[in-house]
Each structure stands twice: as structure tokens, then as C-alpha cells.
Design a protein around this motif. Structure first.
Motif, PDB file in Angstrom:
ATOM      1  N   THR A   3       0.823  -1.193   0.000  1.00  0.00           N
ATOM      2  CA  THR A   3       0.000   0.000   0.000  1.00  0.00           C
ATOM      3  C   THR A   3       0.864   1.252   0.000  1.00  0.00           C
ATOM      4  O   THR A   3       1.816   1.358   0.768  1.00  0.00           O
ATOM      5  CB  THR A   3      -0.901   0.021   1.260  1.00  0.00           C
ATOM      6  N   VAL A   4       0.526   2.216  -0.857  1.00  0.00           N
ATOM      7  CA  VAL A   4       1.223   3.502  -0.883  1.00  0.00           C
ATOM      8  C   VAL A   4       0.812   4.274   0.368  1.00  0.00           C
ATOM      9  O   VAL A   4      -0.346   4.264   0.761  1.00  0.00           O
ATOM     10  CB  VAL A   4       0.869   4.289  -2.160  1.00  0.00           C
ATOM     11  N   ILE A   5       1.753   4.930   0.971  1.00  0.00           N
ATOM     12  CA  ILE A   5       1.494   5.638   2.229  1.00  0.00           C
ATOM     13  C   ILE A   5       1.152   7.104   1.989  1.00  0.00           C
ATOM     14  O   ILE A   5       1.378   7.649   0.914  1.00  0.00           O
ATOM     15  CB  ILE A   5       2.703   5.514   3.181  1.00  0.00           C
ATOM     16  N   ASP A   6       0.634   7.728   3.017  1.00  0.00           N
ATOM     17  CA  ASP A   6       0.352   9.159   3.006  1.00  0.00           C
ATOM     18  C   ASP A   6       1.667   9.889   3.295  1.00  0.00           C
ATOM     19  O   ASP A   6       2.247   9.697   4.365  1.00  0.00           O
ATOM     20  CB  ASP A   6      -0.689   9.472   4.071  1.00  0.00           C
ATOM     21  N   PRO A   7       2.152  10.707   2.350  1.00  0.00           N
ATOM     22  CA  PRO A   7       3.457  11.365   2.569  1.00  0.00           C
ATOM     23  C   PRO A   7       3.484  12.274   3.795  1.00  0.00           C
ATOM     24  O   PRO A   7       4.540  12.474   4.386  1.00  0.00           O
ATOM     25  CB  PRO A   7       3.687  12.165   1.286  1.00  0.00           C
ATOM     26  N   SER A   8       2.343  12.792   4.200  1.00  0.00           N
ATOM     27  CA  SER A   8       2.336  13.660   5.380  1.00  0.00           C
ATOM     28  C   SER A   8       2.593  12.867   6.666  1.00  0.00           C
ATOM     29  O   SER A   8       2.865  13.449   7.709  1.00  0.00           O
ATOM     30  CB  SER A   8       1.014  14.424   5.482  1.00  0.00           C
ATOM     31  N   ALA A   9       2.520  11.539   6.580  1.00  0.00           N
ATOM     32  CA  ALA A   9       2.772  10.698   7.746  1.00  0.00           C
ATOM     33  C   ALA A   9       4.256  10.368   7.914  1.00  0.00           C
ATOM     34  O   ALA A   9       4.637   9.727   8.889  1.00  0.00           O
ATOM     35  CB  ALA A   9       1.962   9.411   7.646  1.00  0.00           C
ATOM     36  N   ILE A  10       5.091  10.801   6.988  1.00  0.00           N
ATOM     37  CA  ILE A  10       6.538  10.546   7.093  1.00  0.00           C
ATOM     38  C   ILE A  10       7.191  11.691   7.847  1.00  0.00           C
ATOM     39  O   ILE A  10       6.948  12.851   7.573  1.00  0.00           O
ATOM     40  CB  ILE A  10       7.178  10.416   5.704  1.00  0.00           C
ATOM     41  N   GLU A  11       8.035  11.320   8.780  1.00  0.00           N
ATOM     42  CA  GLU A  11       8.762  12.313   9.570  1.00  0.00           C
ATOM     43  C   GLU A  11      10.237  11.934   9.573  1.00  0.00           C
ATOM     44  O   GLU A  11      10.584  10.756   9.616  1.00  0.00           O
ATOM     45  CB  GLU A  11       8.208  12.296  10.994  1.00  0.00           C
ATOM     46  N   LEU A  12      11.092  12.924   9.500  1.00  0.00           N
ATOM     47  CA  LEU A  12      12.527  12.694   9.631  1.00  0.00           C
ATOM     48  C   LEU A  12      12.956  13.188  11.005  1.00  0.00           C
ATOM     49  O   LEU A  12      12.738  14.350  11.346  1.00  0.00           O
ATOM     50  CB  LEU A  12      13.305  13.438   8.550  1.00  0.00           C
ATOM     51  N   LYS A  13      13.553  12.293  11.781  1.00  0.00           N
ATOM     52  CA  LYS A  13      14.054  12.667  13.105  1.00  0.00           C
ATOM     53  C   LYS A  13      15.569  12.657  13.062  1.00  0.00           C
ATOM     54  O   LYS A  13      16.175  11.632  12.721  1.00  0.00           O
ATOM     55  CB  LYS A  13      13.560  11.689  14.167  1.00  0.00           C
ATOM     56  N   PRO A  14      16.206  13.785  13.383  1.00  0.00           N
ATOM     57  CA  PRO A  14      17.671  13.838  13.343  1.00  0.00           C
ATOM     58  C   PRO A  14      18.292  12.771  14.242  1.00  0.00           C
ATOM     59  O   PRO A  14      17.787  12.483  15.328  1.00  0.00           O
ATOM     60  CB  PRO A  14      17.995  15.235  13.866  1.00  0.00           C
ATOM     61  N   GLY A  15      19.361  12.193  13.755  1.00  0.00           N
ATOM     62  CA  GLY A  15      20.121  11.195  14.508  1.00  0.00           C
ATOM     63  C   GLY A  15      21.577  11.592  14.561  1.00  0.00           C
ATOM     64  O   GLY A  15      21.977  12.612  14.001  1.00  0.00           O
ATOM     65  N   SER A  16      22.373  10.760  15.210  1.00  0.00           N
ATOM     66  CA  SER A  16      23.780  11.107  15.406  1.00  0.00           C
ATOM     67  C   SER A  16      24.644  10.785  14.188  1.00  0.00           C
ATOM     68  O   SER A  16      25.686  11.381  14.014  1.00  0.00           O
ATOM     69  CB  SER A  16      24.329  10.398  16.638  1.00  0.00           C
ATOM     70  N   GLY A  17      24.248   9.840  13.378  1.00  0.00           N
ATOM     71  CA  GLY A  17      25.002   9.543  12.160  1.00  0.00           C
ATOM     72  C   GLY A  17      26.436   9.142  12.412  1.00  0.00           C
ATOM     73  O   GLY A  17      27.356   9.734  11.866  1.00  0.00           O
ATOM     74  N   GLN A  18      26.632   8.117  13.215  1.00  0.00           N
ATOM     75  CA  GLN A  18      27.980   7.690  13.587  1.00  0.00           C
ATOM     76  C   GLN A  18      28.860   7.362  12.389  1.00  0.00           C
ATOM     77  O   GLN A  18      30.063   7.493  12.447  1.00  0.00           O
ATOM     78  CB  GLN A  18      27.899   6.465  14.507  1.00  0.00           C
ATOM     79  N   MET A  19      28.255   6.934  11.266  1.00  0.00           N
ATOM     80  CA  MET A  19      29.052   6.516  10.122  1.00  0.00           C
ATOM     81  C   MET A  19      29.382   7.651   9.156  1.00  0.00           C
ATOM     82  O   MET A  19      29.967   7.418   8.117  1.00  0.00           O
ATOM     83  CB  MET A  19      28.352   5.376   9.363  1.00  0.00           C
ATOM     84  N   LEU A  20      29.014   8.873   9.480  1.00  0.00           N
ATOM     85  CA  LEU A  20      29.273   9.985   8.574  1.00  0.00           C
ATOM     86  C   LEU A  20      30.770  10.247   8.414  1.00  0.00           C
ATOM     87  O   LEU A  20      31.511  10.238   9.394  1.00  0.00           O
ATOM     88  CB  LEU A  20      28.601  11.259   9.085  1.00  0.00           C
ATOM     89  N   ASN A  21      31.210  10.498   7.183  1.00  0.00           N
ATOM     90  CA  ASN A  21      32.594  10.892   6.926  1.00  0.00           C
ATOM     91  C   ASN A  21      32.857  12.288   7.475  1.00  0.00           C
ATOM     92  O   ASN A  21      33.891  12.553   8.048  1.00  0.00           O
ATOM     93  CB  ASN A  21      32.883  10.912   5.422  1.00  0.00           C
ATOM     94  N   ASP A  22      31.899  13.197   7.258  1.00  0.00           N
ATOM     95  CA  ASP A  22      32.037  14.581   7.697  1.00  0.00           C
ATOM     96  C   ASP A  22      31.000  14.851   8.782  1.00  0.00           C
ATOM     97  O   ASP A  22      29.868  15.222   8.510  1.00  0.00           O
ATOM     98  CB  ASP A  22      31.842  15.535   6.511  1.00  0.00           C
ATOM     99  N   LYS A  23      31.391  14.627  10.028  1.00  0.00           N
ATOM    100  CA  LYS A  23      30.458  14.778  11.140  1.00  0.00           C
ATOM    101  C   LYS A  23      30.069  16.236  11.385  1.00  0.00           C
ATOM    102  O   LYS A  23      29.076  16.506  12.051  1.00  0.00           O
ATOM    103  CB  LYS A  23      31.048  14.147  12.391  1.00  0.00           C
TER     104      LYS A  23
END
Length: 130
Positions: A3-23
Motif C-alpha cells: 500500500t502507498v502511504i500518506d506522505p504527510s505521515a513521514i517524519e525525519l528525526k535527526p540522529g547522530s550519524g555515527q558513520m558519517l565521513n564529515d560529522k
């Protein structure tokens, strides 16, 4: 087919991103859908001989949530929230789901015979800059 979802139900929550090259400049988010963690998306800085140092986005959707168009909405939200003017996406030519999702999010393919993968570019629209 999922089932295709409602885009307004998607949320991005910031995380720490331990694997980032440029922290310092890299961005990392947990993709949430109806309060469930369904994947992750991040923009990090990479360097190659063709593009030089550039921001590139990567996305991972949990298998149970693939095929619901979450990727296209998460790509778009992450690009908009990043405040960057240009973001690249690299994908294996066989990764048609990611390529399609990125295209639906506003990325366009960059043609260059030196690229071994599909390389796409998202550019902030002039309306969004105002």
C-alpha cells in the motif's frame, strides 16, 4: 503490491550519524512512519576524481516498508531540510527502485561516460530559495 502511504505521515528525526565521513557538515535522519522506524537517510560528503568533494544522499528503507513510496518522500524531505542547493545521488545501475524514487523526488540523471554508476543531481528550486 504494498500500500502507498500518506506522505504527510513521514517524519525525519535527526540522529547522530555515527558513520558519517564529515560529522560537521553531514546530516543523518531516522525515517519515521506512524511512529515506527522504517529506515534511515543521510547526506554526507564524498570525494571522487570527477565531481570532487560533494554532498551525496543515501537512503535505506527497512524491507517490510519497501515499495510504499517512502523513499521518494524521504529523499525530498531530506534534501529540503538539508538547506543545501545541490545534492548528488549515486546508485548501481541495477538499483532501479532507488533510481526511480530519486527521480520522483526531483533528482535528474547526469550523463557522463566516466561514471560507473548512475549519478543524479537534486537542485533546490528558485521558488524554495526565496
Amino acid at each position: 503490491m504494498a500500500t502507498v502511504i500518506d506522505p504527510s505521515a513521514i517524519e525525519l528525526k535527526p540522529g547522530s550519524g555515527q558513520m558519517l565521513n564529515d560529522k560537521q557538515k553531514g546530516k543523518y535522519w531516522h525515517i519515521m512512519y506512524q511512529e515506527q522506524h522504517v529506515g534511515k537517510v543521510y547526506i554526507d560528503y564524498f570525494k571522487n576524481e570527477i565531481l570532487g568533494r560533494h554532498p551525496a544522499i543515501e537512503i535505506f528503507i527497512n524491507q517490510a516498508f519497501q515499495g510504499r513510496q517512502i523513499g521518494r518522500f524521504a529523499y525530498r524531505k531530506a534534501c529540503e531540510e538539508s538547506k543545501l542547493k545541490k545534492i548528488y545521488m549515486h546508485a548501481r545501475k541495477s538499483n532501479t527502485a532507488s533510481i526511480r524514487a530519486a527521480y520522483e523526488a526531483g533528482f535528474r540523471t547526469i550523463e557522463n561516460p566516466l561514471f560507473k554508476q548512475v549519478v543524479m543531481l537534486w537542485t533546490k528550486s528558485s521558488e524554495a530559495v526565496k
